[in-house]
Design an enzyme around this catalytic site. Structure first.
Site, PDB file in Angstrom:
ATOM      1  N   PHE A 133      -3.324   2.596   1.998  1.00  0.00           N
ATOM      2  CA  PHE A 133      -2.117   3.404   1.384  1.00  0.00           C
ATOM      3  C   PHE A 133      -2.707   3.659  -0.099  1.00  0.00           C
ATOM      4  O   PHE A 133      -3.163   2.604  -0.558  1.00  0.00           O
ATOM      5  CB  PHE A 133      -0.928   2.709   1.053  1.00  0.00           C
ATOM      6  CG  PHE A 133       0.118   3.548   0.348  1.00  0.00           C
ATOM      7  CD1 PHE A 133       0.737   4.636   1.171  1.00  0.00           C
ATOM      8  CD2 PHE A 133       0.509   3.155  -0.647  1.00  0.00           C
ATOM      9  CE1 PHE A 133       1.740   5.150   0.309  1.00  0.00           C
ATOM     10  CE2 PHE A 133       1.471   3.861  -1.698  1.00  0.00           C
ATOM     11  CZ  PHE A 133       2.044   4.985  -1.212  1.00  0.00           C
ATOM     12  N   ASP A 218      -9.227   0.319  -4.581  1.00  0.00           N
ATOM     13  CA  ASP A 218      -7.801   0.345  -5.004  1.00  0.00           C
ATOM     14  C   ASP A 218      -7.262  -1.153  -5.041  1.00  0.00           C
ATOM     15  O   ASP A 218      -6.919  -1.744  -3.941  1.00  0.00           O
ATOM     16  CB  ASP A 218      -6.893   0.957  -3.891  1.00  0.00           C
ATOM     17  CG  ASP A 218      -5.601   1.216  -4.204  1.00  0.00           C
ATOM     18  OD1 ASP A 218      -5.152   0.633  -4.823  1.00  0.00           O
ATOM     19  OD2 ASP A 218      -5.188   2.222  -3.690  1.00  0.00           O
ATOM     20  N   LYS A 247       0.787  -0.786 -10.666  1.00  0.00           N
ATOM     21  CA  LYS A 247       2.066  -1.997 -10.193  1.00  0.00           C
ATOM     22  C   LYS A 247       2.131  -3.167 -11.441  1.00  0.00           C
ATOM     23  O   LYS A 247       2.801  -2.887 -12.414  1.00  0.00           O
ATOM     24  CB  LYS A 247       1.699  -2.459  -9.059  1.00  0.00           C
ATOM     25  CG  LYS A 247       1.880  -1.251  -7.833  1.00  0.00           C
ATOM     26  CD  LYS A 247       2.202  -1.782  -6.615  1.00  0.00           C
ATOM     27  CE  LYS A 247       2.839  -0.768  -5.767  1.00  0.00           C
ATOM     28  NZ  LYS A 247       1.903   0.016  -5.024  1.00  0.00           N
TER      29      LYS A 247
HETATM   30  C1  LIG Z   1       1.810   1.342  -4.575  1.00  0.00           C
HETATM   31  C2  LIG Z   1       0.356   1.691  -4.282  1.00  0.00           C
HETATM   32  C3  LIG Z   1      -0.230   2.909  -4.706  1.00  0.00           C
HETATM   33  C4  LIG Z   1       0.665   4.036  -5.329  1.00  0.00           C
HETATM   34  O1  LIG Z   1       1.037   3.565  -6.313  1.00  0.00           O
HETATM   35  P1  LIG Z   1       2.403   4.609  -7.205  1.00  0.00           P
HETATM   36  O2  LIG Z   1       2.520   3.914  -8.195  1.00  0.00           O
HETATM   37  O3  LIG Z   1       3.358   4.493  -6.421  1.00  0.00           O
HETATM   38  O4  LIG Z   1       1.983   5.914  -7.259  1.00  0.00           O
HETATM   39  C5  LIG Z   1      -1.709   2.922  -4.354  1.00  0.00           C
HETATM   40  N1  LIG Z   1      -2.178   2.125  -3.735  1.00  0.00           N
HETATM   41  C6  LIG Z   1      -1.924   1.106  -3.421  1.00  0.00           C
HETATM   42  C7  LIG Z   1      -2.686  -0.087  -2.784  1.00  0.00           C
HETATM   43  C8  LIG Z   1      -0.588   0.715  -3.544  1.00  0.00           C
HETATM   44  O5  LIG Z   1      -0.074  -0.313  -3.339  1.00  0.00           O
END
Ligand SMILES: *Cc1c(COP(=O)(O)O)cnc(C)c1O
Length: 394
Positions: A133, A218, A247
């Site tokens: 994700f 990521d 986050k």
């Molecule tokens: C939450 C998340 C995203 C996206 O972040 P947003 O602030 O919702 O755009 C991307 N990668 C990972 C691993 C995430 O947990």
């Protein structure tokens, strides 16, 4: 006249009918004064708990002084935040944006421009992994590739090759002289807390080195102290070229960033990228306050210790509930419990008993307590899991 059947809020979320009124540390209080132990942290965002006094003060002080000037001007809070992230990581340069997806979007542009600037614009293929994700923009859903994210959104952004998670032979075949970069979460979050073994991440690093491809991590969910180091790749012992964060960086105030080596960022020149709000004084003041706490002497040592306690207690608790919990995975303060019954049913029962968790793919419930969680709170959360799931007739 307005059609009353159309909800005023776009119905893209399946919301739980609770309204929280305030938070304090690891606890949230709803409208009826009921309290919940928050092992969700707003999906790994409120990493220092709710209403942390140092963060509240930083936001209030900055709010009274200056909110926004745009990136037409120098922003000292942004410069300081970049300096501190660089001083405490592999990176040499940082770009600030407002969310995780935007950070990923920026990473994709960085990768493409890296090869474009070297006269190889055709070298744009980014290898990604199933179950990933990366956010909800077109680039981010194209990178993750799952039908759940991309359905109805074609045509997708080309240039991604999505590999099966953990298929080493496929990875060896896919990464070659045409690979621009590899994009991977060191611990998949939404995918169901699936950690990439350190040996696999190291093998990816070696493959990238062999062909000159960039390794982009990521760490939007697993970074910012969650594994007991500032970044998960430190815990796993792998040096990246680029890292996306968001986050936990703002502790609840929206901010994202990507960090890169000077080499990886060499294609990002004046005019190549930008953001109106990215790195504004309010966001950076709060993120600097988050770093004040995270980088304070002994803080991350304590996160590692409490993370080890958390993992031990959750594993013990779940081992005694084999009819309900099939597996516990993850590390430190980022754990996933794979439930036997539907994860959302179990989440609802735990919530009714006062414990908040976050469902993920693969029928997993995520446990993401704040980094400031206490042993007593962990014991309390484990007691709720034991009493709620152990009390069910089997
Ligand atoms: C939450 C998340 C995203 C996206 O972040 P947003 O602030 O919702 O755009 C991307 N990668 C990972 C691993 C995430 O947990």
């Amino acid at each position: 006249m307005r059609n009353a059947a159309v909800p005023t809020l776009l119905p893209v979320y399946n919301r739980i009918d609770i309204v929280f009124e305030r938070g304090q540390g690891s606890w949230l209080y709803d409208r009826n004064g009921r309290r919940y132990l928050d092992f969700g942290s707003g999906i790994a965002v409120t990493g220092l708990g709710h209403a942390h006094p140092h963060l509240v003060r930083a936001l209030q002080d900055q709010a009274a002084r200056l909110w926004h000037v745009s990136n037409l001007y120098r922003i000292p809070e942004q410069e300081r935040l970049a300096d501190r992230l660089v001083a405490n990581s592999f990176a040499e340069t940082v770009f600030f944006c407002n969310s995780g997806a935007e950070a990923i979007e920026g990473c994709v542009k960085l990768v493409r421009r890296y090869w474009w600037a070297r006269g190889r614009p055709e070298r744009f293929k980014i290898v990604t992994f199933e179950g990933a994700f990366h956010g909800r923009t077109m680039a981010a859903i194209s990178a993750a590739g799952s039908k759940k994210l991309t359905e109805g959104c074609d045509p997708l952004l080309p240039g991604f090759e999505v590999l099966a998670f953990g298929d080493h032979a496929a990875i060896e075949r896919a990464i070659g002289p045409d690979t621009a970069a590899v994009l991977i979460e060191p611990i998949q979050g939404e995918g169901g807390i699936r950690p990439v073994p350190a040996s696999c991440l190291k093998a990816l690093r070696e493959l990238c080195d062999r062909f000159g491809a960039l390794l982009v991590l990521d760490e939007i969910q697993c970074g910012m102290g969650r594994t007991g180091r500032l970044f998960a790749h430190e815990t796993l012992g792998v040096r990246p070229d680029v890292v996306a964060i968001a986050k936990g960086l703002g502790g609840g105030f929206p901010i994202g960033a990507f960090l890169a080596t000077g080499e990886a960022a060499s294609g990002m020149t004046v005019g190549a990228h930008g953001s109106t709000f990215g790195g504004n004084p309010l966001a950076c003041a709060v993120a600097n306050a988050v770093l004040d706490v995270l980088l304070a002497e002994g803080f991350l040592d304590r996160v590692r210790a409490i993370g080890a306690y958390f993992e031990r207690r959750v594993r013990e608790t779940c081992a005694a509930l084999p009819e309900e919990i099939a597996e516990v995975r993850g590390m430190g303060l980022m754990l996933g419990i794979k439930t036997v019954r539907p994860n959302t049913d179990v989440a609802a029962e735990l919530r009714a008993a006062g414990l908040l968790t976050v469902p993920a793919a693969d029928n997993v419930l995520r446990l993401l307590p704040p980094l400031t969680v206490s042993e007593a709170e962990i014991d309390h959360g484990c007691a709720i899991i034991r009493d709620t799931l152990g009390a069910r007739p089997v």
